[in-house]
Design a protein around this motif. Sequence first.
Motif, PDB file in Angstrom:
ATOM      1  N   LYS A   1       0.886  -1.079   0.202  1.00 17.86           N
ATOM      2  CA  LYS A   1       0.100  -0.404  -0.354  1.00 17.86           C
ATOM      3  C   LYS A   1       1.352   1.044  -0.138  1.00 17.86           C
ATOM      4  O   LYS A   1       1.111   1.840  -0.756  1.00 17.86           O
ATOM      5  CB  LYS A   1      -1.579   0.193   0.885  1.00 17.86           C
ATOM      6  CG  LYS A   1      -1.797   1.726   1.274  1.00 17.86           C
ATOM      7  CD  LYS A   1      -2.226   1.443   2.828  1.00 17.86           C
ATOM      8  CE  LYS A   1      -1.503   1.677   4.173  1.00 17.86           C
ATOM      9  NZ  LYS A   1      -1.189   1.868   5.521  1.00 17.86           N
ATOM     10  N   SER A   2       2.230   1.175   0.866  1.00 16.88           N
ATOM     11  CA  SER A   2       2.201   2.635   0.721  1.00 16.88           C
ATOM     12  C   SER A   2       3.778   2.399   0.243  1.00 16.88           C
ATOM     13  O   SER A   2       3.521   3.882  -0.903  1.00 16.88           O
ATOM     14  CB  SER A   2       3.750   2.196   2.180  1.00 16.88           C
ATOM     15  OG  SER A   2       2.689   2.279   3.249  1.00 16.88           O
ATOM     16  N   SER A   3       4.587   1.941  -0.855  1.00 11.96           N
ATOM     17  CA  SER A   3       5.009   2.165  -1.577  1.00 11.96           C
ATOM     18  C   SER A   3       4.491   2.324  -3.183  1.00 11.96           C
ATOM     19  O   SER A   3       4.896   2.693  -3.821  1.00 11.96           O
ATOM     20  CB  SER A   3       6.227   1.018  -1.657  1.00 11.96           C
ATOM     21  OG  SER A   3       5.044  -0.483  -2.206  1.00 11.96           O
ATOM     22  N   SER A   4       3.344   1.128  -3.092  1.00  4.99           N
ATOM     23  CA  SER A   4       2.693   1.826  -4.464  1.00  4.99           C
ATOM     24  C   SER A   4       2.473   3.149  -4.363  1.00  4.99           C
ATOM     25  O   SER A   4       2.368   4.555  -5.613  1.00  4.99           O
ATOM     26  CB  SER A   4       1.393   0.613  -4.205  1.00  4.99           C
ATOM     27  OG  SER A   4       1.868  -0.122  -4.309  1.00  4.99           O
ATOM     28  N   ALA A   5       1.653   3.271  -2.873  1.00  4.25           N
ATOM     29  CA  ALA A   5       0.903   5.021  -3.413  1.00  4.25           C
ATOM     30  C   ALA A   5       2.167   6.162  -4.215  1.00  4.25           C
ATOM     31  O   ALA A   5       1.955   7.364  -4.381  1.00  4.25           O
ATOM     32  CB  ALA A   5       1.086   5.473  -1.461  1.00  4.25           C
ATOM     33  N   THR A   6       3.404   5.962  -3.096  1.00  2.00           N
ATOM     34  CA  THR A   6       4.876   6.915  -3.047  1.00  2.00           C
ATOM     35  C   THR A   6       4.678   6.697  -4.527  1.00  2.00           C
ATOM     36  O   THR A   6       5.466   7.776  -5.450  1.00  2.00           O
ATOM     37  CB  THR A   6       5.860   6.156  -2.745  1.00  2.00           C
ATOM     38  OG1 THR A   6       5.553   5.877  -1.430  1.00  2.00           O
ATOM     39  CG2 THR A   6       6.885   6.885  -2.898  1.00  2.00           C
ATOM     40  N   VAL A   7       4.906   5.246  -5.610  1.00  2.00           N
ATOM     41  CA  VAL A   7       4.965   5.711  -6.637  1.00  2.00           C
ATOM     42  C   VAL A   7       3.780   6.320  -7.880  1.00  2.00           C
ATOM     43  O   VAL A   7       4.222   6.274  -8.626  1.00  2.00           O
ATOM     44  CB  VAL A   7       5.914   4.936  -7.765  1.00  2.00           C
ATOM     45  CG1 VAL A   7       7.262   4.619  -6.305  1.00  2.00           C
ATOM     46  CG2 VAL A   7       5.138   3.345  -7.402  1.00  2.00           C
ATOM     47  N   GLY A   8       2.273   6.966  -6.835  1.00  2.00           N
ATOM     48  CA  GLY A   8       1.679   6.640  -7.879  1.00  2.00           C
ATOM     49  C   GLY A   8       0.667   5.743  -8.611  1.00  2.00           C
ATOM     50  O   GLY A   8       0.197   5.721 -10.063  1.00  2.00           O
ATOM     51  N   ALA A   9       1.150   4.671  -8.544  1.00  2.00           N
ATOM     52  CA  ALA A   9       0.337   3.466  -7.986  1.00  2.00           C
ATOM     53  C   ALA A   9      -0.459   3.252  -7.523  1.00  2.00           C
ATOM     54  O   ALA A   9      -1.122   2.653  -6.745  1.00  2.00           O
ATOM     55  CB  ALA A   9       0.708   2.220  -8.001  1.00  2.00           C
ATOM     56  N   MET A  10      -2.094   3.753  -7.140  1.00  2.00           N
ATOM     57  CA  MET A  10      -3.042   5.048  -7.343  1.00  2.00           C
ATOM     58  C   MET A  10      -3.809   3.517  -6.967  1.00  2.00           C
ATOM     59  O   MET A  10      -4.263   3.104  -5.702  1.00  2.00           O
ATOM     60  CB  MET A  10      -3.551   5.837  -6.977  1.00  2.00           C
ATOM     61  CG  MET A  10      -2.653   7.201  -7.799  1.00  2.00           C
ATOM     62  SD  MET A  10      -1.621   6.775  -6.156  1.00  2.00           S
ATOM     63  CE  MET A  10      -2.560   7.304  -4.506  1.00  2.00           C
ATOM     64  N   ALA A  11      -4.336   2.743  -7.848  1.00  2.00           N
ATOM     65  CA  ALA A  11      -5.046   2.421  -7.473  1.00  2.00           C
ATOM     66  C   ALA A  11      -5.084   0.513  -7.213  1.00  2.00           C
ATOM     67  O   ALA A  11      -5.524   0.002  -6.484  1.00  2.00           O
ATOM     68  CB  ALA A  11      -5.992   1.571  -9.260  1.00  2.00           C
ATOM     69  N   LEU A  12      -3.432   0.478  -6.788  1.00  2.00           N
ATOM     70  CA  LEU A  12      -2.632  -0.855  -6.875  1.00  2.00           C
ATOM     71  C   LEU A  12      -2.721  -0.632  -5.206  1.00  2.00           C
ATOM     72  O   LEU A  12      -3.127  -1.134  -4.359  1.00  2.00           O
ATOM     73  CB  LEU A  12      -1.566  -1.240  -6.900  1.00  2.00           C
ATOM     74  CG  LEU A  12      -0.748  -1.917  -6.323  1.00  2.00           C
ATOM     75  CD1 LEU A  12      -1.027  -3.928  -6.410  1.00  2.00           C
ATOM     76  CD2 LEU A  12       0.862  -2.435  -6.945  1.00  2.00           C
ATOM     77  N   SER A  13      -2.142   0.825  -4.301  1.00  2.00           N
ATOM     78  CA  SER A  13      -2.095   1.059  -3.114  1.00  2.00           C
ATOM     79  C   SER A  13      -3.872   0.866  -2.598  1.00  2.00           C
ATOM     80  O   SER A  13      -3.817   0.274  -1.419  1.00  2.00           O
ATOM     81  CB  SER A  13      -1.883   2.627  -3.388  1.00  2.00           C
ATOM     82  OG  SER A  13      -1.839   3.112  -2.154  1.00  2.00           O
ATOM     83  N   GLU A  14      -5.042   1.274  -3.236  1.00  2.00           N
ATOM     84  CA  GLU A  14      -5.964   1.276  -2.121  1.00  2.00           C
ATOM     85  C   GLU A  14      -6.602   0.061  -2.243  1.00  2.00           C
ATOM     86  O   GLU A  14      -7.441  -0.539  -1.394  1.00  2.00           O
ATOM     87  CB  GLU A  14      -6.844   2.149  -3.479  1.00  2.00           C
ATOM     88  CG  GLU A  14      -8.524   2.086  -3.070  1.00  2.00           C
ATOM     89  CD  GLU A  14      -8.471   3.139  -1.987  1.00  2.00           C
ATOM     90  OE1 GLU A  14      -9.453   2.986  -1.352  1.00  2.00           O
ATOM     91  OE2 GLU A  14      -7.444   4.165  -1.776  1.00  2.00           O
ATOM     92  N   LYS A  15      -6.485  -0.685  -3.410  1.00  2.00           N
ATOM     93  CA  LYS A  15      -6.342  -2.079  -2.962  1.00  2.00           C
ATOM     94  C   LYS A  15      -6.172  -3.056  -2.193  1.00  2.00           C
ATOM     95  O   LYS A  15      -6.544  -4.119  -1.006  1.00  2.00           O
ATOM     96  CB  LYS A  15      -6.422  -2.820  -4.694  1.00  2.00           C
ATOM     97  CG  LYS A  15      -7.547  -2.920  -5.220  1.00  2.00           C
ATOM     98  CD  LYS A  15      -7.110  -3.917  -6.333  1.00  2.00           C
ATOM     99  CE  LYS A  15      -8.019  -3.703  -8.177  1.00  2.00           C
ATOM    100  NZ  LYS A  15      -9.501  -3.100  -7.529  1.00  2.00           N
TER     101      LYS A  15
END
Length: 132
Positions: A72-86
């Motif tokens: 979640k955290s690492s995805s948000a850092t790079v803009g992988a927002m849908a992955l972060s949300e899941k």
Amino acid sequence: MDSIDSDADATPTFDPSIVQSLPMVADGSNPEFADRVLDMFTRNATTLLAAIDSAMQQGDAKALQRSAHTLKSSSATVGAMALSEKARDLEMRLRAGELPGTDWPQALRGAYDDFASALTRHRAAAEVAKAT
């Protein structure tokens, strides 16, 4: 547990402005920094997805929650927002004591694959822009 929420479907797959706002990129001192961060993320995300698969197979809710939190955290850092949300949704459900559905690893991998495709398109467009 219900299957993974589809709320993340409305969330952008990839928001390049997020990674472009990292300090080493934003100040112009290291323009390759964003690519290095994205490459590091893709390697780490693959490892995290494998850890999630393993934790699911072993029924290890703590390892699953830890991996979901990191993803979640690492995805948000790079803009992988849908992955972060899941990954956030999975983490929150685990924190609430819910057992994960068998579709979670596949849903996370699908969100990662969508991100990887969007990143490839973004990089191709950036190369075209450089060439012109």
